[in-house]
Write an enzyme that holds these catalytic residues in place. Sequence first.
Site, PDB file in Angstrom:
ATOM      1  N   GLU A   1       0.806  -1.221   0.000  1.00  0.00           N
ATOM      2  CA  GLU A   1       0.000   0.000   0.000  1.00  0.00           C
ATOM      3  C   GLU A   1       0.840   1.273   0.000  1.00  0.00           C
ATOM      4  O   GLU A   1       0.390   2.323  -0.472  1.00  0.00           O
ATOM      5  CB  GLU A   1      -0.960   0.007   1.190  1.00  0.00           C
ATOM      6  CG  GLU A   1      -2.006  -1.105   1.160  1.00  0.00           C
ATOM      7  CD  GLU A   1      -1.478  -2.453   1.621  1.00  0.00           C
ATOM      8  OE1 GLU A   1      -0.380  -2.488   2.229  1.00  0.00           O
ATOM      9  OE2 GLU A   1      -2.138  -3.480   1.382  1.00  0.00           O
TER      10      GLU A   1
ATOM     11  N   ARG B   1     -18.649  -1.948   2.028  1.00  0.00           N
ATOM     12  CA  ARG B   1     -18.754  -3.265   1.413  1.00  0.00           C
ATOM     13  C   ARG B   1     -20.192  -3.738   1.224  1.00  0.00           C
ATOM     14  O   ARG B   1     -20.565  -4.228   0.161  1.00  0.00           O
ATOM     15  CB  ARG B   1     -18.025  -4.276   2.299  1.00  0.00           C
ATOM     16  CG  ARG B   1     -18.165  -5.699   1.802  1.00  0.00           C
ATOM     17  CD  ARG B   1     -17.441  -6.678   2.730  1.00  0.00           C
ATOM     18  NE  ARG B   1     -17.393  -8.007   2.137  1.00  0.00           N
ATOM     19  CZ  ARG B   1     -18.356  -8.926   2.268  1.00  0.00           C
ATOM     20  NH1 ARG B   1     -19.439  -8.641   2.962  1.00  0.00           N
ATOM     21  NH2 ARG B   1     -18.248 -10.104   1.700  1.00  0.00           N
TER      22      ARG B   1
END
Lengths: 323, 285
Positions: free
Chosen positions: A67, A176
Amino acid sequence: MSNLYLADLSGELQQEPIRKGFGRGLLEAGKRNENVVAACADLTESTQMHLFKEQFPERFVEIGVAEQNLVTVGSGLAAMGKIPFVSSYAAFSPGRNWEQIRTTICLNEMPVRVVGSHAGVSVGPDGATHQMLEDIALMRVLPHMVVICPGDSLEAEKVTLALAEDKRPAYLRLAREATPIITTAKTPFEIGKAYVYNAGADVTIITTGSMTYQALAAAEKLYKDGIEAEVIHVPTIKPLDRETILKSVRKTRCVVTAEEAQAAGGLGGAIAELLADECPAPMVRIGMKDRFGESGAPNELLEYFGLDAKHIRLAAHHVVDRK
Amino acid sequence: MNRKLSVDRLETVANDIREDIIRMLEHAGSGHSAGPLGLADIFAALYFDVMQHDPKHPDWEKRDILLLSNGHCVPVRYAAMAHAGYFPRKELLTLRKRGSRLQGHPERTKLPGLENTSGPLGSGLSQACGMALAMRMNNELHRWVYVVMGDGELDEGNIWEAAMLAGKEKLHHVIGIIDRNNIQIDGPTENVMPLENLRGKWESFGWHVLEINGNDVEAVIDACAMARAIIEKPVMIIAHTIPGKGVDFMEGDFHWHGAPPNHEQAVEALKELRTLGGRIRSEHE
């Protein structure tokens, strides 16, 4: 508000994960502008970047589980005039790579769109490690950063298209689970604007993300209780639409904020700062109270942590009583 | 476009850059001495031979990119840029002062010609990868991204994330230069956190590695030319340098990593640099 073309909340609402709107928006942005590029840290389908990747493989970069590299590669792409969207789970990006975002994107004024998916406790069974709650706070303290948390998948689509046109660094927060679609294709979205989704004179309820739906549900109940709640949807947490918020609070003189994030430093923090400076008023901040989440079913967790219409309604009564 | 100079002339430029570094740091009263002095030959080579760039048009769209990943060494870049004509040399003495375009660590948005903002270590190579990926998407075949890194900086995990990506994507438009001066703040690199086998590390990540004397301008120029000719892999040039190069009492001493010279030390250093280490007589003697 008739000019907002909201969905009919009295009927059965369609549900869809907010991240799906991002996936569609990115694909459309890619079709409109060949400089739109994407990079992902091994979560291409989860973050819905696969639609873009399939259509434009040569404009997609698979970074792997890295990341720090994700956002710094994004900075390099932006430096060459590309319009990069870089995605992972919010717990990892911006969870892990804050300094790189600070130095190579914000201080360096590179318009990288950092996309953090699966934010909030509604990630559910994955548990506290994956339930990102501090991202709004982390991103909104950064100078030059735009912070946006759409209220449903249709809005996420519009946000993505708007960010592709914008020239500032940005953080886009996604969730999500499937949540109700409360807007329609005609509902306006502009970066930096807050929208009064329900007008009322007794209490202002300020929300972001899917908590706006919960606030609208609470407002309906409150109406039956004899309280007219004004619900303001704040997709853009930074820069904050001060005018819309202050105008409402000057009228109602009490406030509830609600978000699926830490109550400290997030939307509630931003509103508290604004009101402390400009218009102090009784206020309750609904959000996580200096603790982490845990495993469970999404709706079960939202209720357990008090992040739902029921708790918004109680909080509204509480602040109205304190006026 | 930049003008190509003879090797003799480049050595003189490197020496001029060193003198300016000493003046800047003394005037600023803080900053890093050893790294910038050790990098002077590399920066003279880059700005006066290796790179395609135009000091009068810093945004020239065909320019090569130079990223300084170890931002604390920026005095050498400022000095080289001033000599190349990006801004007046007298501005060098504003280093680290309020209102200056010459921030203590480089800020791209403050000074035309800077390509990145750095200081926190480990992110230059990733940005170089992003730039090279964009060049590939744009089919720009004749541009290169040079990225100068410190050796202590290689402790950062971010570097190795970028190393993997560049190897995977065969980003041969990335040319890395490691300032292998063997020191970092807490001491010799091999004591703080061993880096060897450094060549083997990069090779195992899919890089072609060149090792040179980084205080030899001709070697720097040759290595960069070689690096541009290699198209199968990204290239890492491990440039062995002497920290504090050119000033006897600074050379090889890690205590000069993050310290500036005081007035007496600056006078002493300038005297040595003006005589090219005693090889010529100083007109100031």
